[in-house]
Motif scaffolding. Structure first.
Motif, short mmCIF file in Angstrom:
data_model
loop_
_atom_site.label_atom_id
_atom_site.label_comp_id
_atom_site.label_asym_id
_atom_site.label_seq_id
_atom_site.Cartn_x
_atom_site.Cartn_y
_atom_site.Cartn_z
N PRO A 35 0.82 -1.23 0.00
CA PRO A 35 0.00 0.00 0.00
C PRO A 35 0.85 1.28 0.00
O PRO A 35 0.47 2.27 -0.61
N GLU A 36 2.01 1.26 0.66
CA GLU A 36 2.84 2.45 0.69
C GLU A 36 3.41 2.78 -0.69
O GLU A 36 3.63 3.94 -1.02
N TYR A 37 3.61 1.76 -1.51
CA TYR A 37 4.09 1.98 -2.88
C TYR A 37 3.00 2.67 -3.70
O TYR A 37 3.27 3.63 -4.43
N LYS A 38 1.78 2.19 -3.56
CA LYS A 38 0.66 2.78 -4.30
C LYS A 38 0.44 4.23 -3.87
O LYS A 38 0.26 5.10 -4.72
N SER A 39 0.48 4.50 -2.58
CA SER A 39 0.28 5.88 -2.12
C SER A 39 1.43 6.78 -2.57
O SER A 39 1.21 7.94 -2.92
N SER A 40 2.65 6.25 -2.60
CA SER A 40 3.79 7.04 -3.08
C SER A 40 3.65 7.35 -4.56
O SER A 40 3.94 8.47 -5.00
#
Length: 176
Positions: A35-40
């Motif tokens: 999820p942190e990759y998608k938000s980044s």
């Protein structure tokens, strides 16, 4: 004859003992689970669109200045024409400098990408290393990398799901 077969058998057995173990991962697939990759990526896209809007606006202003200059050119003195031409050239130079400062190889977008995605990529790399050590693998190739090309790879050697599980996520649940 028996000695010859025994020697052949032992040499092939010894070669097998020193065989290296290979595996591959699909980092693109792994990153889609984080999820942190998608938000980044979303944050980068928003910033990129804002900057691109500013760049586009700068060039629209330059275009308006040029069209106004062309319309007024007949009425202007030589000194006034030169001044307006210089203003247009200066504005265009500033717009290109801004574009280069934002989107260039060392630009703000590149730096922001490194700042946001670097820690995520480091986390995945560290986890891949843990999987490799745990499975006693000698090499892991990245299937999604353009530099490494695989024509065929057995799914028995794909350890991407192991990496996703070790990162604390469920394989097969790709975020949208």
């Amino acid at each position: 004859m028996k000695k010859y077969l025994l020697i052949c058998f032992l040499s092939f057995t010894c070669m097998g003992a020193f065989a290296q173990k290979f595996a591959y991962v699909d980092t693109e697939y792994i990153l889609k689970h984080l999820p942190e990759y998608k938000s980044s990526l979303n944050e980068l896209n928003v910033a990129s669109q804002q900057w691109q809007g500013q760049v586009d606006q700068n060039f629209v202003e330059i275009d308006k200045m040029y069209k106004a200059y062309q319309a007024d050119q007949v009425l202007l003195t030589a000194d006034m024409r030169k001044r307006r031409e210089n203003d247009i050239i200066e504005k265009e130079k500033e717009a290109k400098d801004f574009q280069r400062r934002i989107f260039g190889p060392d630009g703000e977008l590149f730096q922001k990408r490194g700042k946001l995605l670097g820690p995520i990529q480091d986390k995945v790399t560290k986890t891949i290393t843990e999987v490799a050590k745990g499975k006693q693998l000698d090499f892991i190739f990245d299937k999604s990398s353009e530099a490494t090309m695989m024509i065929y790879a057995s799914s028995n050697y794909d350890v991407s799901n192991d990496v996703i599980r070790l990162l604390g996520f469920k394989p097969g649940t790709i975020l949208k």
